[in-house]
Design an enzyme around this catalytic site. Structure first.
Site, PDB file in Angstrom:
ATOM      1  CB  THR A   1      -0.929  -0.003   1.232  1.00 60.69           C
ATOM      2  OG1 THR A   1      -1.742  -1.179   1.169  1.00 60.69           O
ATOM      3  CG2 THR A   1      -1.799   1.232   1.291  1.00 60.69           C
TER       4      THR A   1
ATOM      5  CB  CYS B   1      -8.669  -5.198   1.002  1.00 58.21           C
ATOM      6  SG  CYS B   1      -7.116  -5.921   0.546  1.00 58.21           S
TER       7      CYS B   1
END
Ligand SMILES: *Cc1c(COP(=O)(O)O)cnc(C)c1O
Length: 411
Positions: free
Chosen positions: A80, A354
């Site tokens: 990320t 996620c």
């Protein structure tokens, strides 16, 4: 159906695409850097120098694995962060509110970085994909504008395993950029999110033709919150994190020395066993897909055959990751199936880990043309280095009854 208390609790992990266990060899090389060689790499004394040597050695090992230079590796705290650094770092490096291009099926870290830029006035394009999840190349080419500064296309998709033709896009972009430079336009930079690809695909950045590449440790049997961004020499990024100027002032903060050492080892190990694991896991995937498709009203998302049959020597013909299987069981909820399997000790995932806490249908399944109901009926089974055929056989044994029950059909 057996009551929960009577169900045999196996320990079958089929969610390697969300994260992997740390390899014992990785753990072993990390160990000394917690309490013995604990120095801060920025310190000039002995302990500091030892830590510095360790991270520079890790940097060079990583560079070797991807055919880059050590100076082109920036350590981060995971995929990320690498993606945020690439996307925001390119966008904010110029003073104008430029244009950036990505695909509709990227990981949330890419999509949400783009959306954050939109709120600041940047222009964006999200290129569509076909029914197998391949980026529409014609649309990609048409979306280029004079003010485009970045194209970000993932190497392999985390939900359905589709592999994008990164090298082909890289080659095309090289030609486009030559023309642009003649016209006095800025060069378009090319980023790929390679977080799912690292364990299975060729990571040679020269062959891929990328300027930026994001990699994380937690998907390759390395420690969580570790990763790096490959930044080609000459590419300038605006930092997202300010401080003491570590990582050539692109990413400040005391380096995660054990994490960096572990990440390098993890990358070396997966790249070493890449070919053999592709064969072994690829066969397991074939077996599982064939068995799943024998069941009624089951649809596969992504491509069944991993390789394109036409073998042009030049271009990579791999079309799917060997470890990813994403299927729709029509007439039931993917989440219910996932929970049922969990009660048998089998860990799978709906769409992607996620998204698991949100109730939205997967943006990837919607982008490949599934209906909302279908998209909510999907589960992802992702295989890995400890997956055994017997585990898949067990899954196939218990699955029909669970599916029948969830569909409300008496067997
Ligand atoms: C897991 C993943 C990420 C995010 O990586 P983290 O290390 O969890 O931050 C980004 N992109 C893809 C394709 C992923 O699979």
């Amino acid at each position: 159906m057996l009551p929960i208390s009577k169900r045999l609790k196996k320990n079958i992990y089929l969610d390697y695409a969300s994260t992997t266990p740390v390899d014992p060899e990785v753990k072993k090389v990390m160990d000394p850097f917690f309490s013995l060689q604990f120095g801060n790499p920025s310190s000039l004394h002995k302990q500091g120098r030892e830590a510095k040597v360790a991270i520079e050695s890790a940097r060079n090992k990583i560079a070797n694995c991807i055919n880059a230079k050590g100076s082109e590796i920036v350590f981060t705290a995971g995929g990320t962060e690498s993606v945020n650094l690439a996307v925001l770092g390119v966008a904010k490096n110029s003073l104008k509110k430029d244009h950036l291009i990505t695909s509709a099926i990227e990981h949330d870290c890419v999509l949400n970085s783009f959306k954050a830029l939109e709120t600041e006035g940047y222009k964006t394009s999200f290129v569509s994909v076909d029914k197998n999840g391949f980026v529409n190349l014609e649309e990609l080419k048409k979306s280029v504008r004079p003010e485009t500064v970045l194209i970000s296309i993932m190497y392999a998709n985390n939900e359905i395993g589709t592999v994008q033709p990164i090298a082909e896009i890289g080659k095309w972009l090289k030609i486009i950029n030559t023309e642009r430079l003649k016209k006095g336009l800025t060069r378009i930079l090319f980023h790929t999110d390679a977080c799912q690809a690292t364990g299975y695909l060729d990571m040679n950045v020269q062959k891929l033709g990328v300027d930026l590449m994001s990699v994380n440790g937690s998907k390759i049997y390395g420690p969580k919150q570790t990763g790096f961004l490959y930044v080609k020499s000459g590419v300038n990024l605006k930092p997202n994190i300010y401080g003491g100027g570590q990582e050539k002032e692109i990413r400040s903060g005391t380096e995660n020395v054990p994490g960096i050492v572990g990440l390098a080892k993890a990358l070396e190990l997966v790249q070493l066993t890449r070919e053999s694991e592709n064969q072994r896991i690829g066969k397991l995937r074939q077996y599982l897909i064939a068995e799943l498709l024998k069941m009624p009203n089951v649809l596969l998302n992504g491509v069944e055959s991993r390789e394109l049959k036409v073998n042009t020597k030049e271009s990579n013909n791999i079309r799917s990751l060997p470890n990813n299987i994403n299927v729709i069981f029509e007439g039931l909820e993917g989440e219910a199936l996932m929970l049922y399997l969990d009660s048998y000790g089998i860990s799978v995932s709906t769409a992607s880990a996620c998204n698991a806490t949100k109730n939205d249908p997967s943006h990837v399944l919607m982008a490949i043309g599934r209906t909302e109901t279908q998209a909510k009926s999907g589960i992802r089974l992702s295989l890995g280095k400890y997956t055994k055929k017997s585990e898949l056989e067990y899954l196939i044994k218990i699955l029909p009854e669970i599916v029948f029950t969830l569909r409300g059909i008496k067997k």
